[in-house]
Design a protein around this motif. Structure first.
Motif, mmCIF file in Angstrom:
data_model
loop_
_atom_site.group_PDB
_atom_site.id
_atom_site.type_symbol
_atom_site.label_atom_id
_atom_site.label_comp_id
_atom_site.label_asym_id
_atom_site.label_seq_id
_atom_site.Cartn_x
_atom_site.Cartn_y
_atom_site.Cartn_z
ATOM 1 N N ILE A 105 -1.494 5.286 14.288
ATOM 2 C CA ILE A 105 -1.182 4.732 13.036
ATOM 3 C C ILE A 105 -1.032 6.152 11.992
ATOM 4 N N ALA A 106 -2.199 6.738 11.871
ATOM 5 C CA ALA A 106 -2.081 7.508 10.973
ATOM 6 C C ALA A 106 -1.285 8.584 11.123
ATOM 7 N N GLY A 107 -1.190 9.243 12.454
ATOM 8 C CA GLY A 107 0.148 10.227 12.724
ATOM 9 C C GLY A 107 1.594 9.567 12.479
ATOM 10 N N SER A 108 1.716 8.452 12.701
ATOM 11 C CA SER A 108 3.159 7.838 12.499
ATOM 12 C C SER A 108 3.253 7.406 10.880
ATOM 13 N N THR A 109 2.325 7.248 10.191
ATOM 14 C CA THR A 109 2.353 6.875 8.973
ATOM 15 C C THR A 109 2.323 7.954 7.860
ATOM 16 N N GLY A 110 1.616 9.087 8.189
ATOM 17 C CA GLY A 110 1.104 10.127 7.313
ATOM 18 C C GLY A 110 -0.079 9.858 6.575
ATOM 19 N N LEU A 111 -0.618 8.463 6.801
ATOM 20 C CA LEU A 111 -1.785 8.127 5.861
ATOM 21 C C LEU A 111 -3.150 8.826 6.678
ATOM 22 N N SER A 112 -3.978 9.033 5.818
ATOM 23 C CA SER A 112 -5.203 9.618 6.199
ATOM 24 C C SER A 112 -5.861 8.515 7.188
ATOM 25 N N ARG A 156 3.392 0.018 4.855
ATOM 26 C CA ARG A 156 3.852 1.378 5.816
ATOM 27 C C ARG A 156 3.188 1.034 7.028
ATOM 28 N N VAL A 157 1.663 0.585 7.286
ATOM 29 C CA VAL A 157 1.313 0.317 8.348
ATOM 30 C C VAL A 157 1.898 -0.897 9.202
ATOM 31 N N LEU A 158 2.162 -2.062 8.336
ATOM 32 C CA LEU A 158 2.712 -3.124 8.994
ATOM 33 C C LEU A 158 4.294 -2.597 9.441
ATOM 34 N N GLU A 159 5.063 -1.984 8.721
ATOM 35 C CA GLU A 159 6.276 -1.322 9.231
ATOM 36 C C GLU A 159 6.381 -0.446 10.659
ATOM 37 N N ALA A 160 5.130 0.378 10.559
ATOM 38 C CA ALA A 160 5.090 1.267 11.514
ATOM 39 C C ALA A 160 4.674 0.304 12.949
ATOM 40 N N LEU A 161 3.973 -0.767 12.888
ATOM 41 C CA LEU A 161 3.563 -1.636 13.835
ATOM 42 C C LEU A 161 5.031 -2.259 14.451
ATOM 43 N N GLU A 198 8.031 -1.502 13.989
ATOM 44 C CA GLU A 198 9.063 -0.574 14.734
ATOM 45 C C GLU A 198 8.458 0.156 16.022
ATOM 46 N N GLN A 199 7.003 0.357 16.033
ATOM 47 C CA GLN A 199 6.695 1.053 17.403
ATOM 48 C C GLN A 199 5.649 0.313 18.043
ATOM 49 N N GLY A 200 5.418 -0.997 17.709
ATOM 50 C CA GLY A 200 4.644 -1.804 18.886
ATOM 51 C C GLY A 200 3.213 -1.433 18.505
ATOM 52 N N ALA A 201 2.340 -1.989 19.488
ATOM 53 C CA ALA A 201 0.924 -1.550 19.067
ATOM 54 C C ALA A 201 0.511 -0.106 19.444
ATOM 55 N N MET A 202 -0.413 0.019 18.335
ATOM 56 C CA MET A 202 -0.995 1.531 18.201
ATOM 57 C C MET A 202 -2.545 1.557 18.039
ATOM 58 N N THR A 203 -3.218 2.637 18.315
ATOM 59 C CA THR A 203 -4.361 3.030 18.005
ATOM 60 C C THR A 203 -4.208 3.574 16.626
ATOM 61 N N GLN A 204 -5.530 3.358 15.852
ATOM 62 C CA GLN A 204 -5.708 3.908 14.471
ATOM 63 C C GLN A 204 -5.140 5.246 14.155
ATOM 64 N N ALA A 211 -9.008 7.651 7.036
ATOM 65 C CA ALA A 211 -9.697 6.839 6.435
ATOM 66 C C ALA A 211 -8.996 5.665 5.727
ATOM 67 N N THR A 212 -7.771 5.878 5.326
ATOM 68 C CA THR A 212 -7.153 4.759 4.522
ATOM 69 C C THR A 212 -6.600 3.973 5.785
ATOM 70 N N VAL A 213 -6.142 4.521 6.773
ATOM 71 C CA VAL A 213 -5.417 3.395 8.023
ATOM 72 C C VAL A 213 -6.643 2.610 8.229
ATOM 73 N N SER A 214 -7.980 3.173 8.356
ATOM 74 C CA SER A 214 -9.131 2.294 9.007
ATOM 75 C C SER A 214 -9.383 1.089 7.566
ATOM 76 N N ASN A 215 -9.206 1.366 6.398
ATOM 77 C CA ASN A 215 -9.291 0.522 5.503
ATOM 78 C C ASN A 215 -8.253 -0.575 5.566
ATOM 79 N N VAL A 216 -7.042 -0.119 5.839
ATOM 80 C CA VAL A 216 -5.913 -1.067 5.767
ATOM 81 C C VAL A 216 -6.025 -1.821 6.819
ATOM 82 N N VAL A 217 -6.223 -1.500 8.004
ATOM 83 C CA VAL A 217 -6.424 -2.291 9.063
ATOM 84 C C VAL A 217 -7.454 -3.418 9.092
ATOM 85 N N ARG A 218 -8.823 -2.955 8.430
ATOM 86 C CA ARG A 218 -9.676 -3.823 8.058
ATOM 87 C C ARG A 218 -9.357 -4.837 7.406
#
Ligand code: ZN
Length: 416
Positions: free
Chosen positions: A55-62, A39-44, A46-52, A64-71
Motif C-alpha cells: 500500500i505504501a509503494g502504491s500510494t506513495g505514503l510513508s 488514497r488507501v481506500l482507492e488503492a485497495l 483499484e488493486q485489490g488486497a495488499m500488504t501495508q 508509518a502513515t499507512v500503518s496509522n490509516v489502516v489501524r
C-alpha cells in the motif's frame, strides 16, 4: 456547481474520480487524514488486497502513515485484515471490508463494458473497464463482462457465492415484459438475447436488466445530482444519446420499458436516415458517428474520445462540431422540458465532459424553443457520478433484486 441554466466546465480527469469520494475542509489536519484514508481506500479498490508495504509503494505514503490509516480503517470496520505469506514471509493482507454480500454492476456501452463490485451503491469495492469491438455480438460482450466480475471478486478475496445479485445495463431499449433488447436495429448483435438469463447462467445470481440511461438516472437519483428530485431527467451523451426520466421521484420506464429514447426524437424529418430507420433523429446530429463524419474531411477518422480531447485542447473544428451538437441538443431538450416540466436535467456521459462548448449553445437553443415558464424554474446540472452513473445505477438495481430475494426468503420461512 451553479444553479439555473449555468453550467460549469467539468474537469476532464473526471473519468478517474472515485465514486464515493468525500471532501473534507481543506488545509486542516483532519482533511489530510481524510485524504490519506481515501488514497488507501482507492488503492485497495483499484488493486485489490495488499500488504501495508505494498500500500505504501502504491500510494506513495510513508509506512508509518499507512500503518496509522489502516489501524483507523480497521477500527471503523472499513477494511479486513487476513494473515498471508508474501515472498516467503508472514504478512497481513489488507482488503476492503465487504461482509459476505457483494453486488455486481455491469454497464455495456457501444464500445466498452464497465464492471464494478460493491457492498452498496456508495461502496464500490473494485471496478474495471474493457474495450469491446464495434458491432460485437452479445455472447462476446457477456463473456468479457462476466470474466471481469470473476476477476474482481477474486481480487477482493471473496468467492462467487458472495455475489448476491447483478444489475446490468445495455445501451438500447429493454422490453420490460420480455427482458430482451427491444430494438433490432439499435444494438444489432444483441437481437433476441435474454441478457438476464445468459448472465445468470454465467454468474449464478439473480439479474436485473435495464437501459443504461435509466440506470444513469437511478444512480444519480440515489447518490448523485438527482437526489431528492421528484421530476427530472438524466441525459446520457455518449456514442448514442438517451434519457432516463424521473417522475414522482422514480425512474419512469413507460408501458413497455422504452420511455426516454430522446436520441430518436425527430429534429429534422428530412434529415439523414438513422440506425433506427427513422429520419433526422437527434442521434443523427449529435451521436458519435455524426460528429466523426462531420470532421472526416478535415481531421480524418476521429473517435469520440479524440474529438472530446481535441475540443478541450481548443481545436476549432472539433469545438465547432460540438457547438452545433449543443444547439441540436437544446432543441430536443426544449421538447422534453415542454412535455415534462422537470425541475432538474442532469447531463452525463463522456460528451458532457466538454462542458461549455456544448452547454452554452444548448442553453441558447433551449431558451429559444421552450416555454419560458418551464425553463424559468429549470436547473441544468452536470452529472455528479460522471461516467460511472450507469454502473452505480446497476448496483442500485442489484440491491433491489437482492432485497426482493431476501424478502421472498423471509416470507417463505415465516409460512413454513
Ligand atoms: Zn433514430
Amino acid at each position: 456547481m451553479q444553479g439555473g441554466l449555468g453550467y460549469p466546465t467539468p474537469d476532464p480527469s473526471a473519468y478517474l474520480y472515485p465514486v464515493n469520494a468525500t471532501h473534507a475542509a481543506p488545509g486542516s489536519q483532519a482533511s489530510l487524514r481524510e485524504a490519506n484514508r481515501l488514497r488507501v481506500l482507492e488503492a485497495l479498490r483499484e488493486q485489490g488486497a495488499m500488504t501495508q508495504v505494498e500500500i505504501a509503494g502504491s500510494t506513495g505514503l510513508s509506512p508509518a502513515t499507512v500503518s496509522n490509516v489502516v489501524r483507523d480503517l480497521d477500527s471503523a470496520g472499513a477494511v479486513e485484515l487476513a494473515p498471508s505469506i508474501r515472498n516467503g514471509r508472514r504478512a497481513v493482507l489488507v482488503s476492503l471490508a465487504t461482509g459476505n454480500t457483494l453486488l455486481a454492476g455491469i454497464a455495456f456501452g457501444d464500445r466498452d463494458v464497465r464492471v464494478a463490485i460493491a457492498t452498496g451503491p456508495r461502496d464500490i469495492v473494485g471496478r474495471q473497464r474493457m474495450p469491446l469491438p464495434a458491432n460485437h455480438n452479445a455472447d462476446e460482450g457477456i463473456e468479457r463482462a462476466t470474466r471481469l466480475v470473476y476477476d474482481l471478486v477474486e481480487k477482493s478475496g471473496k468467492t462467487m457465492p458472495d455475489v448476491k445479485a447483478v444489475g446490468v445495463g445495455v445501451p438500447a431499449p429493454v422490453d420490460s415484459v420480455t427482458g430482451q433488447v427491444g430494438s433490432e436495429s439499435i444494438l444489432p448483435g444483441w437481437r433476441g438475447v435474454d441478457v438476464a438469463q445468459e448472465i445468470r447462467g454465467h454468474l449464478g445470481a439473480p439479474v436485473s436488466v435495464d437501459n443504461t440511461a435509466n440506470l444513469g438516472a437511478l444512480g444519480e437519483l440515489r447518490c448523485g445530482a438527482l437526489q431528492g428530485v421528484q421530476d427530472g431527467a438524466y441525459i446520457k451523451l455518449s456514442y448514442g444519446v438517451g434519457a432516463g426520466l424521473v417522475l414522482g421521484g422514480e425512474v419512469f420506464r413507460g408501458s413497455a420499458g422504452t420511455a426516454g429514447e430522446i436520441g430518436h426524437l425527430t429534429i429534422d424529418e428530412h434529415g439523414p436516415v438513422c440506425r433506427c430507420g427513422n429520419r433526422g433523429c437527434l442521434e443523427t446530429f449529435i451521436g458519435a458517428h455524426a460528429l466523426s463524419e462531420a470532421l472526416a474531411g478535415s481531421h480524418g477518422r476521429l473517435t469520440l474520445r479524440d474529438i472530446i480531447g481535441k475540443a478541450i485542447e481548443g481545436d476549432p473544428g472539433c469545438r465547432r462540431v460540438l457547438h452545433d451538437a449543443g444547439r441540436h441538443l437544446g432543441v430536443a431538450l426544449a421538447g422534453l422540458v415542454n412535455l415534462l416540466n422537470p425541475e432538474v436535467v442532469v447531463l452525463g456521459g463522456q460528451l458532457s465532459l466538454v462542458g461549455d462548448v456544448i452547454t452554452v449553445p444548448m442553453r441558447h437553443a433551449l431558451e429559444r424553443s421552450a416555454i419560458p415558464s418551464a425553463t424559468a424554474s429549470l436547473v441544468v446540472r452536470a452529472s455528479e457520478l460522471h461516467t460511472d452513473a450507469d454502473v452505480v445505477g446497476a448496483i442500485v438495481a442489484a440491491e433491489a433484486v437482492h432485497a426482493a430475494a431476501e424478502g421472498l426468503l423471509v416470507t417463505v420461512s415465516s409460512t413454513s
